[in-house]
Design a protein around this motif. Structure first.
Motif, short mmCIF file in Angstrom:
data_model
loop_
_atom_site.label_atom_id
_atom_site.label_comp_id
_atom_site.label_asym_id
_atom_site.label_seq_id
_atom_site.Cartn_x
_atom_site.Cartn_y
_atom_site.Cartn_z
N THR A 188 9.74 4.34 7.36
CA THR A 188 8.80 3.30 6.67
C THR A 188 8.00 2.59 7.69
O THR A 188 6.85 2.24 7.53
CB THR A 188 9.65 2.42 5.75
N LEU A 189 8.82 2.08 8.86
CA LEU A 189 7.99 1.37 9.97
C LEU A 189 6.96 2.22 10.43
O LEU A 189 5.57 1.71 10.70
CB LEU A 189 9.24 0.86 10.84
N ILE A 190 7.15 3.60 10.84
CA ILE A 190 6.22 4.51 11.38
C ILE A 190 4.89 4.41 10.43
O ILE A 190 3.92 4.39 10.74
CB ILE A 190 6.87 5.77 11.59
N LYS A 191 5.28 4.79 9.03
CA LYS A 191 4.12 4.73 8.19
C LYS A 191 3.38 3.49 7.90
O LYS A 191 2.29 3.33 7.76
CB LYS A 191 4.64 5.22 6.61
N ALA A 192 4.16 2.56 7.95
CA ALA A 192 3.63 0.98 7.98
C ALA A 192 2.31 1.08 9.14
O ALA A 192 1.41 0.43 8.96
CB ALA A 192 4.37 -0.03 8.19
N PHE A 193 2.82 1.44 10.40
CA PHE A 193 1.98 1.14 11.47
C PHE A 193 0.65 2.27 11.42
O PHE A 193 -0.30 1.81 11.71
CB PHE A 193 2.82 1.35 12.88
N GLU A 194 1.03 3.31 10.91
CA GLU A 194 -0.16 4.53 10.72
C GLU A 194 -1.21 3.78 9.52
O GLU A 194 -2.24 3.97 9.84
CB GLU A 194 0.37 5.84 10.15
N GLY A 195 -0.67 3.21 8.53
CA GLY A 195 -1.53 2.78 7.61
C GLY A 195 -1.93 1.34 7.42
O GLY A 195 -2.32 0.67 6.63
#
Length: 199
Positions: A188-195
């Motif tokens: 979720t953190l990875i996706k949050a940074f990507e988005g």
């Protein structure tokens, strides 16, 4: 459960088969049901039988409905050029509650999962492609679940749709409102940074 009458045991057993209902909840429901009046029992029974016999899939989007075409597909005020792809009808109800999206839907009734023996032919993927080809669709929003199966399904469908000249987007993923970072998982953190977006 040998201390219950056999008929009550059976009722508890059947109620316990419902999703999210454990033994204690099934017992509470069973005791509630046996305390209902004859009229209330008849009404509940009729509602169950009617729902099972009358609920069908919309011929356009495959959402559940009680007529050939669902209210969403019939509504001329909806954006007819956008389709939001979801895994189940429950997803539509969740999106509609937010009152943010005003386009059409397409319900896949599952997700691609080779380990479970579910391939593209087992979901409404072909029907989605036919629908896009027969209508002037400009955008397809992938709103499948943020699971391995949901991601695989979105990628598979995106690869089929993109060559048709239709914009394919994916719902943003990230940290939910009110969540603490320390309890947020790595993906979720990875996706949050990507988005991430500009403020």
């Amino acid at each position: 459960m040998g201390y219950y009458p056999k008929t009550l045991e059976r009722l508890v057993l059947e109620l316990g088969k419902l999703p999210g209902i454990g033994e204690k909840s099934a017992q509470r429901l069973a005791f509630h049901i046996i305390n209902l009046s004859e009229e209330e029992i008849a009404s509940l029974s009729e509602a169950l039988v009617l729902a099972k016999s009358k609920i069908v899939l919309c011929k356009k989007c495959f959402n559940i409905t009680d007529k050939d075409i669902c209210d969403i597909c019939e509504n001329p005020k909806r954006d007819q050029e956008t389709i939001c792809v979801v895994q189940s009808s429950r997803d539509i109800f969740a999106i509609e509650k937010a009152r943010e999206y005003n386009g059409l839907y397409h319900v896949l009734h599952g997700a691609i999962s080779p380990l479970d023996g579910i391939g593209p032919q087992d979901i409404k993927a072909r029907e989605l492609l036919l629908r896009i080809g027969e209508n002037e669709i400009k955008e397809v929003i992938m709103a499948t679940n943020a699971t391995v199966e949901g991601e695989a399904t979105a990628m598979y469908l995106g690869n089929l749709i993109s060559p048709l000249g239709v914009k394919v987007t994916r719902l943003a993923k990230g940290i939910p409102i009110g969540a603490d970072l320390e309890y947020t998982d790595e993906i979720t953190l990875i996706k949050a940074f990507e988005g991430r977006s500009k403020i």
